[in-house]
Scaffold this active site. Structure first.
Site, PDB file in Angstrom:
ATOM      1  N   ASP A  42       0.854  -1.186   0.000  1.00 42.41           N
ATOM      2  CA  ASP A  42       0.000   0.000   0.000  1.00 42.41           C
ATOM      3  C   ASP A  42       0.892   1.239   0.000  1.00 42.41           C
ATOM      4  O   ASP A  42       1.925   1.240   0.661  1.00 42.41           O
ATOM      5  CB  ASP A  42      -0.829  -0.028   1.301  1.00 42.41           C
ATOM      6  CG  ASP A  42      -2.150   0.694   1.198  1.00 42.41           C
ATOM      7  OD1 ASP A  42      -2.723   0.726   0.105  1.00 42.41           O
ATOM      8  OD2 ASP A  42      -2.604   1.211   2.229  1.00 42.41           O
ATOM      9  N   TYR A  47       2.306   4.854   1.168  1.00 45.76           N
ATOM     10  CA  TYR A  47       2.280   5.580   2.438  1.00 45.76           C
ATOM     11  C   TYR A  47       1.100   6.550   2.435  1.00 45.76           C
ATOM     12  O   TYR A  47       0.793   7.161   1.408  1.00 45.76           O
ATOM     13  CB  TYR A  47       3.585   6.348   2.643  1.00 45.76           C
ATOM     14  CG  TYR A  47       4.804   5.460   2.775  1.00 45.76           C
ATOM     15  CD1 TYR A  47       4.925   4.556   3.824  1.00 45.76           C
ATOM     16  CD2 TYR A  47       5.844   5.542   1.847  1.00 45.76           C
ATOM     17  CE1 TYR A  47       6.053   3.750   3.952  1.00 45.76           C
ATOM     18  CE2 TYR A  47       6.974   4.740   1.971  1.00 45.76           C
ATOM     19  CZ  TYR A  47       7.073   3.847   3.024  1.00 45.76           C
ATOM     20  OH  TYR A  47       8.181   3.046   3.151  1.00 45.76           O
ATOM     21  N   PHE A  95       8.047   1.314  -0.749  1.00 47.91           N
ATOM     22  CA  PHE A  95       9.032   1.511   0.323  1.00 47.91           C
ATOM     23  C   PHE A  95       9.749   2.856   0.246  1.00 47.91           C
ATOM     24  O   PHE A  95      10.495   3.211   1.162  1.00 47.91           O
ATOM     25  CB  PHE A  95      10.072   0.367   0.371  1.00 47.91           C
ATOM     26  CG  PHE A  95       9.497  -0.958   0.775  1.00 47.91           C
ATOM     27  CD1 PHE A  95       9.155  -1.208   2.093  1.00 47.91           C
ATOM     28  CD2 PHE A  95       9.287  -1.958  -0.164  1.00 47.91           C
ATOM     29  CE1 PHE A  95       8.617  -2.435   2.473  1.00 47.91           C
ATOM     30  CE2 PHE A  95       8.750  -3.184   0.200  1.00 47.91           C
ATOM     31  CZ  PHE A  95       8.410  -3.417   1.528  1.00 47.91           C
ATOM     32  N   HIS A 135       9.000  -9.759   6.231  1.00 47.78           N
ATOM     33  CA  HIS A 135       8.833  -8.340   5.887  1.00 47.78           C
ATOM     34  C   HIS A 135       9.816  -7.500   6.701  1.00 47.78           C
ATOM     35  O   HIS A 135      10.113  -7.835   7.858  1.00 47.78           O
ATOM     36  CB  HIS A 135       7.391  -7.915   6.192  1.00 47.78           C
ATOM     37  CG  HIS A 135       7.008  -6.611   5.573  1.00 47.78           C
ATOM     38  ND1 HIS A 135       7.302  -5.396   6.171  1.00 47.78           N
ATOM     39  CD2 HIS A 135       6.366  -6.321   4.414  1.00 47.78           C
ATOM     40  CE1 HIS A 135       6.852  -4.419   5.403  1.00 47.78           C
ATOM     41  NE2 HIS A 135       6.289  -4.953   4.335  1.00 47.78           N
TER      42      HIS A 135
END
Length: 223
Positions: free
Chosen positions: A66, A68, A79, A188
């Site tokens: 998703d 930010y 990221f 993760h």
């Protein structure tokens, strides 16, 4: 539908842009705007991952979930945050692993654009989000589109290295032909799970080893 996206991706994905689900995504986003909702990233950055990494230049794929959802952060690369924005915790952990893996100094910037320009497709499964509401656009059809992106890479390219971090990304492995590509899996990089297998995975050096073995230029991970 005439979608403003980098030309090689426009050709690779042309069938998707004609499908009803994609029209529904567009209508949903227009409706959100009409209601005065703030959406990230800005419209001209929704397809930034494709703009920075043309289709036939893809060597590595990193999958995020998703964008930010805070002001000034998202710019269409998973990221990654825009210049001047403090790197979020998951990205800090990515940098820590890079330091251990290849000796990279921890950078001040959280902008991963140089990776994208080196052939790393930084793809989120959802390409938009409402301000302050994580996963708010998770049901509008984006995953259908980004699953198609992964399939196109798998079907039409050779020897791409897929870095699948966490269960969400690893569930996408079914879309990848592992006889044509390389799949590296780890936990993760979130602070909640990085110490459960992300730290020490050495995915960055391992990805470059796989690329070099194929005669491809390795990724310059230095920022």
């Amino acid at each position: 539908m005439d979608v403003k996206i980098e030309s090689s991706w426009k050709e690779a994905l042309k069938d998707e842009f004609q499908k009803s689900y994609f029209e529904q995504i567009v209508m949903f986003l227009k409706h959100e705007k009409a209601l005065g909702k703030t959406i990230y990233p800005a419209g001209n950055l929704i397809f930034n991952a494709f703009e920075k990494t043309p289709f036939h230049q893809v060597k590595v794929v990193i999958l995020g979930q998703d964008p930010y959802h805070g002001p000034g952060q998202a710019h269409g690369l998973c990221f990654s945050v825009q210049k001047g924005v403090k790197p979020p915790p998951s990205l800090v952990n990515i940098y820590k692993e890079l330091h251990k893996d290849i000796g990279m100094s921890i950078p001040a910037t959280g902008d991963l654009t140089p990776w994208a320009e080196s052939g790393v497709l930084l793809l989120n499964a959802m390409l938009t989000v409402r301000d302050g509401e994580p996963a708010s656009h998770s049901k509008i059809g984006w995953e259908t589109f980004t699953d198609a992106v992964i399939r196109r890479v798998s079907d039409q390219l050779e020897g791409v290295v897929f870095l699948l971090w966490g269960k969400f990304a690893q569930d996408k492995q079914i879309l990848i032909d592992a006889t044509r590509h390389h799949v590296l899996k780890a936990a993760h990089p979130s602070p909640f799970s990085a110490d459960k297998g992300f730290f020490g995975c050495r995915h960055f050096s391992r990805a470059n080893e796989l690329l070099i073995r194929q005669g491809k230029e390795p990724v310059n991970w230095q920022l």
